[in-house]
Scaffold this motif. Sequence first.
Motif, short mmCIF file in Angstrom:
data_model
loop_
_atom_site.label_atom_id
_atom_site.label_comp_id
_atom_site.label_asym_id
_atom_site.label_seq_id
_atom_site.Cartn_x
_atom_site.Cartn_y
_atom_site.Cartn_z
N GLY A 136 27.18 35.18 35.80
CA GLY A 136 28.69 34.62 34.70
C GLY A 136 29.42 35.72 34.87
N LEU A 137 30.47 35.90 34.12
CA LEU A 137 31.00 37.14 33.50
C LEU A 137 30.55 37.76 31.95
CD1 LEU A 137 33.75 38.84 34.05
CD2 LEU A 137 35.13 37.18 32.87
N ALA A 138 29.77 38.74 31.94
CA ALA A 138 30.13 39.56 30.31
C ALA A 138 31.67 40.18 30.64
CB ALA A 138 29.23 40.28 30.53
N GLN A 139 31.68 39.52 28.75
CA GLN A 139 33.22 40.12 28.85
C GLN A 139 32.83 41.89 27.89
OE1 GLN A 139 35.41 37.59 26.40
NE2 GLN A 139 35.35 36.00 28.67
N ARG A 140 34.12 42.75 28.04
CA ARG A 140 34.25 43.67 27.34
C ARG A 140 32.70 44.32 27.79
NH1 ARG A 140 36.79 40.01 25.38
NH2 ARG A 140 35.92 39.78 24.21
N TYR A 141 32.15 44.52 28.91
CA TYR A 141 30.46 45.10 28.63
C TYR A 141 30.20 45.93 28.47
CZ TYR A 141 25.49 44.47 30.68
OH TYR A 141 24.68 44.36 31.57
N ILE A 142 30.93 47.09 29.69
CA ILE A 142 30.05 47.86 29.76
C ILE A 142 31.79 48.87 29.88
CG2 ILE A 142 29.87 50.15 30.89
CD1 ILE A 142 27.31 48.38 32.00
N ARG A 143 31.57 50.32 28.59
CA ARG A 143 32.86 51.26 28.64
C ARG A 143 32.98 52.49 30.03
NH1 ARG A 143 36.53 52.34 24.64
NH2 ARG A 143 37.07 54.69 24.60
N ILE A 144 33.79 52.27 30.66
CA ILE A 144 33.85 52.64 32.17
C ILE A 144 35.03 52.77 32.03
CG2 ILE A 144 34.53 52.55 34.81
CD1 ILE A 144 31.78 51.69 33.72
N ASN A 145 35.36 54.34 32.28
CA ASN A 145 36.41 55.66 32.42
C ASN A 145 37.41 55.24 30.96
OD1 ASN A 145 38.63 56.99 33.24
ND2 ASN A 145 39.77 55.80 34.48
N GLY A 146 36.78 55.25 29.89
CA GLY A 146 37.53 54.87 28.02
C GLY A 146 38.07 53.92 28.49
N VAL A 147 37.22 52.21 29.22
CA VAL A 147 37.77 51.11 28.54
C VAL A 147 36.69 49.38 28.90
CG1 VAL A 147 39.36 49.20 29.13
CG2 VAL A 147 40.12 51.16 29.50
N TRP A 148 36.76 49.43 27.62
CA TRP A 148 36.00 47.91 27.68
C TRP A 148 35.99 47.55 28.98
CZ3 TRP A 148 30.73 48.95 26.04
CH2 TRP A 148 30.90 50.06 24.95
N GLU A 149 34.86 46.91 29.87
CA GLU A 149 35.88 46.70 31.38
C GLU A 149 34.65 45.11 31.40
OE1 GLU A 149 37.50 46.21 33.16
OE2 GLU A 149 38.64 48.93 32.89
N ASP A 150 35.15 44.27 32.03
CA ASP A 150 34.60 43.03 32.28
C ASP A 150 33.58 43.26 33.45
OD1 ASP A 150 35.83 41.61 30.20
OD2 ASP A 150 37.26 40.22 31.53
N HIS A 151 32.82 42.79 33.03
CA HIS A 151 31.40 42.98 34.40
C HIS A 151 31.06 41.24 35.04
CE1 HIS A 151 31.73 46.93 33.61
NE2 HIS A 151 31.43 47.47 35.35
N VAL A 152 30.75 41.39 36.12
CA VAL A 152 30.48 40.06 36.60
C VAL A 152 28.73 39.79 37.01
CG1 VAL A 152 29.86 38.41 38.92
CG2 VAL A 152 32.42 39.93 38.40
N LEU A 153 27.74 39.44 36.44
CA LEU A 153 26.49 39.52 36.43
C LEU A 153 26.01 39.23 38.15
CD1 LEU A 153 25.71 39.11 32.78
CD2 LEU A 153 26.39 41.92 34.27
N PHE A 154 25.36 39.45 37.85
CA PHE A 154 24.29 39.14 39.46
C PHE A 154 22.74 39.63 39.07
CE2 PHE A 154 28.33 40.19 41.05
CZ PHE A 154 28.66 39.05 42.69
N ALA A 155 21.90 38.61 40.23
CA ALA A 155 20.39 38.95 39.66
C ALA A 155 20.24 38.33 40.90
CB ALA A 155 20.06 38.54 38.38
N MET A 156 18.39 38.71 40.77
CA MET A 156 18.00 37.96 41.56
C MET A 156 15.83 38.01 40.90
SD MET A 156 16.58 39.53 45.16
CE MET A 156 17.79 39.71 46.21
N THR A 157 15.48 36.98 41.17
CA THR A 157 14.14 36.79 40.98
C THR A 157 13.58 37.37 42.14
OG1 THR A 157 13.82 34.83 40.93
CG2 THR A 157 14.09 35.69 39.32
N VAL A 158 11.82 37.52 42.08
CA VAL A 158 11.08 37.89 42.76
C VAL A 158 10.86 36.63 43.61
CG1 VAL A 158 8.93 37.39 41.86
CG2 VAL A 158 8.69 38.75 43.30
N GLU A 159 10.37 35.39 43.04
CA GLU A 159 10.79 34.15 43.72
C GLU A 159 11.99 33.65 45.31
OE1 GLU A 159 8.80 33.98 39.69
OE2 GLU A 159 10.69 33.93 40.23
#
Length: 166
Positions: A136-159
């Motif tokens: 999914g999309l985390a809105q205004r997730y991390i402050r990057i280059n001075g701006v709160w940037e959205d990030h697309v979240l990815f994941a993997m589990t051991v299974e």
Amino acid sequence: MLLDLRMRNRDFFQPFEPIRDDLHFTLEGQKVEIANSLREAAEDKAYVYGVFAVETDELVGRIALTGIARGPAQHANMGYFIDQRHNGKGYATESVSLCVRKAFEELGLHRVQAGVMPMNGRSMRVLEKAGFRQEGLAQRYIRINGVWEDHVLFAMTVEELRGLKS
């Protein structure tokens, strides 16, 4: 080596990183970063690895597992960067795949997650090729280059890794 890599790629990395003070781009600043990384590894909070070109043994990037949570969570965040001159050669995909295996098989984690700014299609492709799923999309997730940037979240589990191996 790491300082040279960071200096050579300062402008290239900046759109994807927090704003860093000038100390970060000095030998002293890198010594502090390495000391912090060693302390966090000793505390089982984070692990940072160099990415090296097999042919030349040159440091071409870095990959890290950070924010490690133990107890019932057993997860970590993954972040990485590759020297601009070495982009598109498979180093990121191979490093992500190796780091995930280390996280699951040696560190005993259950989940590895990564966030990527939507404009960074190449990094999203790396994660997809390594078997990560988009969550999914985390809105205004991390402050990057001075701006709160959205990030697309990815994941993997051991299974999921085990499923990829079958």
